[in-house]
Scaffold this active site. Structure first.
Site, PDB file in Angstrom:
ATOM      1  N   LYS A   8      31.662  33.827  38.637  1.00  0.00           N
ATOM      2  CA  LYS A   8      30.952  34.364  37.506  1.00  0.00           C
ATOM      3  C   LYS A   8      30.850  32.881  36.721  1.00  0.00           C
ATOM      4  O   LYS A   8      31.702  31.867  36.965  1.00  0.00           O
ATOM      5  CB  LYS A   8      31.823  35.301  36.548  1.00  0.00           C
ATOM      6  CG  LYS A   8      33.191  35.013  36.566  1.00  0.00           C
ATOM      7  CD  LYS A   8      33.491  33.729  35.313  1.00  0.00           C
ATOM      8  CE  LYS A   8      34.979  33.446  35.257  1.00  0.00           C
ATOM      9  NZ  LYS A   8      35.169  32.497  34.412  1.00  0.00           N
ATOM     10  N   ASP A 135      40.448  38.144  33.766  1.00  0.00           N
ATOM     11  CA  ASP A 135      39.109  38.209  34.188  1.00  0.00           C
ATOM     12  C   ASP A 135      39.007  39.297  35.420  1.00  0.00           C
ATOM     13  O   ASP A 135      37.621  39.282  35.616  1.00  0.00           O
ATOM     14  CB  ASP A 135      38.443  36.933  34.077  1.00  0.00           C
ATOM     15  CG  ASP A 135      38.969  36.064  35.260  1.00  0.00           C
ATOM     16  OD1 ASP A 135      40.098  36.514  35.943  1.00  0.00           O
ATOM     17  OD2 ASP A 135      38.270  34.949  35.420  1.00  0.00           O
TER      18      ASP A 135
END
Length: 270
Positions: A8, A135
């Site tokens: 990401k 995350d």
């Protein structure tokens, strides 16, 4: 059974406040990119213990400390899972601020659910993922999200970079988290990232910032030079991802710029 954990990038990253537990509240937009590892699990024939093989990029992390095996241990505390042979092919560079280890952990949770038809919702897996890393929950959903809290509070956003071309550069620099927070002065952003991402990408340069850049660029000016170079080469928007050390750029069209970064890891969108 095999899966392919992806990385990401952070579109903007604002450090909002210091928490009583020592962590920081933040706001960011997570956006998935297709740099991928490969993760495979096979039921062990011997059923004596788990085995773990890591190939590709060498992280130097022991098997018991690898987030993949921590994810397996966490799931086994809640579900009956036989001993497994686990193989991780590492292609996502680590220490890059793009969530490679977190992705592997979250995808392991999903892989175990699918392999053994476990009765676990995405929300339940997300709660488990949060125990592995801030995350990690994002990778359970793996779609553009506005993240708050320490990164675990997620809200879907309507965002697509289709039609643009992404490039990511990672120099041979490792950034310590404590260095990233060294010069941070937490503050509420003047404009929410949820509003900024609604604007044309061409306007992001003057609106969207990563609060970590100030302290990291001061300590590692080579990372700032990569960002400046990407703009000079025509990027519409460029930023460090997470706490670094990778820098990504968004271009209006496909480009071939690898030769400009010969000493770095380079990923270009296909």
């Amino acid at each position: 059974m095999i899966c392919f954990p992806n990385a990401k990038i952070n579109l903007g990253l604002n450090i909002v406040s210091k928490r009583d537990d020592g962590y920081h509240n933040l706001e960011t937009v997570f956006y998935p990119i297709m740099i991928k590892d490969a993760l495979e699990i096979i039921i062990s024939e011997r059923q004596e213990q788990d085995s773990f093989i890591e190939s590709g990029l060498k992280t130097g992390v022991s098997s018991e400390n690898n987030l993949v095996m921590k994810a397996l241990k966490l799931m086994r505390a809640h579900y009956e899972i036989p001993f497994l042979d686990v193989h991780l092919l590492k292609k996502i560079p680590f220490g890059a601020g793009i969530g490679g280890g977190s992705a592997d952990a979250a995808f392991m949770l999903k892989l175990l659910r699918n392999k053994f038809s476990l009765d676990a919702t995405d929300a339940q897996l997300s709660a488990l993922a949060a125990q592995l890393g801030a995350d990690c929950p994002f990778f359970i959903y793996n779609r553009p999200c506005f993240a708050s809290g320490i990164g675990e509070v997620l809200e879907n956003v309507d965002l697509s970079l289709e039609g643009y071309y992404l490039m990511l550069i990672k120099p041979d620099i490792n950034v310590a988290t404590k260095d990233a927070f060294a010069l941070i002065n937490p503050a509420q952003p003047e404009v929410s990232l949820k509003e900024i991402i609604k604007k044309p990408v061409s306007e992001w340069k003057d609106l969207m910032i990563n609060d970590f850049e100030k302290s990291i660029f001061a300590k590692h000016p080579a990372i700032e030079q990569i960002k400046l170079k990407l703009y000079a080469l025509g990027a519409v928007y460029a930023s460090m991802s997470g706490s670094g050390s990778s820098v990504y750029a968004i271009f209006n069209k496909k480009t071939d710029l690898k030769h400009h970064f010969a000493d770095c890891y380079v990923w270009e969108q296909e």
